[in-house]
Enzyme design. Sequence first.
Site, mmCIF file in Angstrom:
data_model
loop_
_atom_site.group_PDB
_atom_site.id
_atom_site.type_symbol
_atom_site.label_atom_id
_atom_site.label_comp_id
_atom_site.label_asym_id
_atom_site.label_seq_id
_atom_site.Cartn_x
_atom_site.Cartn_y
_atom_site.Cartn_z
ATOM 1 N N SER A 154 0.829 -1.215 0.000
ATOM 2 C CA SER A 154 0.000 0.000 0.000
ATOM 3 C C SER A 154 0.863 1.265 0.000
ATOM 4 C CB SER A 154 -0.988 0.006 1.170
ATOM 5 O OG SER A 154 -0.332 0.188 2.393
ATOM 6 N N ASN A 155 2.028 1.221 0.646
ATOM 7 C CA ASN A 155 2.928 2.383 0.571
ATOM 8 C C ASN A 155 3.480 2.546 -0.839
ATOM 9 O OD1 ASN A 155 3.446 3.907 3.197
ATOM 10 N ND2 ASN A 155 3.430 1.764 3.869
ATOM 11 N N MET A 163 10.848 -7.134 4.272
ATOM 12 C CA MET A 163 11.054 -7.871 5.521
ATOM 13 C C MET A 163 12.458 -8.484 5.635
ATOM 14 S SD MET A 163 8.308 -7.140 6.918
ATOM 15 C CE MET A 163 8.251 -8.160 8.378
ATOM 16 N N LEU A 181 19.030 -5.219 5.131
ATOM 17 C CA LEU A 181 20.063 -5.060 4.110
ATOM 18 C C LEU A 181 21.436 -5.188 4.777
ATOM 19 C CD1 LEU A 181 18.573 -2.037 2.134
ATOM 20 C CD2 LEU A 181 18.452 -4.468 1.552
ATOM 21 N N HIS A 202 8.526 3.270 8.988
ATOM 22 C CA HIS A 202 8.294 2.374 10.126
ATOM 23 C C HIS A 202 7.059 2.857 10.884
ATOM 24 C CE1 HIS A 202 9.307 -0.523 13.198
ATOM 25 N NE2 HIS A 202 9.026 0.405 14.095
ATOM 26 N N GLU A 217 23.027 0.664 9.308
ATOM 27 C CA GLU A 217 23.257 -0.772 9.534
ATOM 28 C C GLU A 217 22.346 -1.364 10.604
ATOM 29 O OE1 GLU A 217 25.636 1.510 9.790
ATOM 30 O OE2 GLU A 217 26.830 1.149 7.981
ATOM 31 N N GLU A 265 0.988 7.058 6.941
ATOM 32 C CA GLU A 265 2.168 6.600 6.195
ATOM 33 C C GLU A 265 2.033 6.963 4.724
ATOM 34 O OE1 GLU A 265 3.540 2.539 6.759
ATOM 35 O OE2 GLU A 265 2.485 2.408 8.657
#
Length: 208
Positions: free
Chosen positions: A21-22, A96, A99, A115, A148, A180
Amino acid sequence: MITVGDADRFRLAVLASGRGSNLGAILDAVSSGDLDMEVALVASDQGDAPALERARGAGVAVQVLEVPSDRHAFGESLLRLLEAYRIDVVALAGFMRILPASFLAAFPGDVFNIHPSLLPAFPGLDAQAQALEYGVKVSGCTVHFVDEGVDTGPIILQAVVPVDPEDDVDCLSRRILRLEHRLYPQALGLYAERRLQRQGRRVRIRND
Ligand code: GRF
């Protein structure tokens, strides 16, 4: 420091694992002219992610990511993919996977995430449930640069919603999600206008 691509218009890749949806909100903002970026790629680690369908529907190139167990190898193949599509900027939207640091060090552009809490409160999974459990009176969402850590990068924008005593996770999540959908395109838009200036952890929004 902001990395500016060769062309005037940033080429954006959106990484999403689910609903999308975003992603939809970003695509809508691009097509209405509110966000001056090109969504050049949508990639997912889930071949059946509804996000991929949304992207196809909007005529955007899609790729399903191979996810080797070796995180470094995952980062390497993602880098090659982004290079192939000449991607300047990456937006994580319900992606999900974490990285790898080696990817973040090597990718020359910036990486955004959204978030569903007011960071640094309630990072990680099930942020809305964590907020309810804690008993907060307000919650919201945060767009930040990715570093990170998990949801620890410099904060770009935040928006607040009240938490109602009767709220359950679904109800609070819906209220946050509506926000959001405004906040993510807005943050990317500021970046597209070269108005975000990073100074350590602080992100200044220029008004000129
Ligand atoms: C959103 O709540 C986002 O904040 C979080 O994952 C969810 C993704 O939703 N990171 P969608 O796939 O964009 O609908």
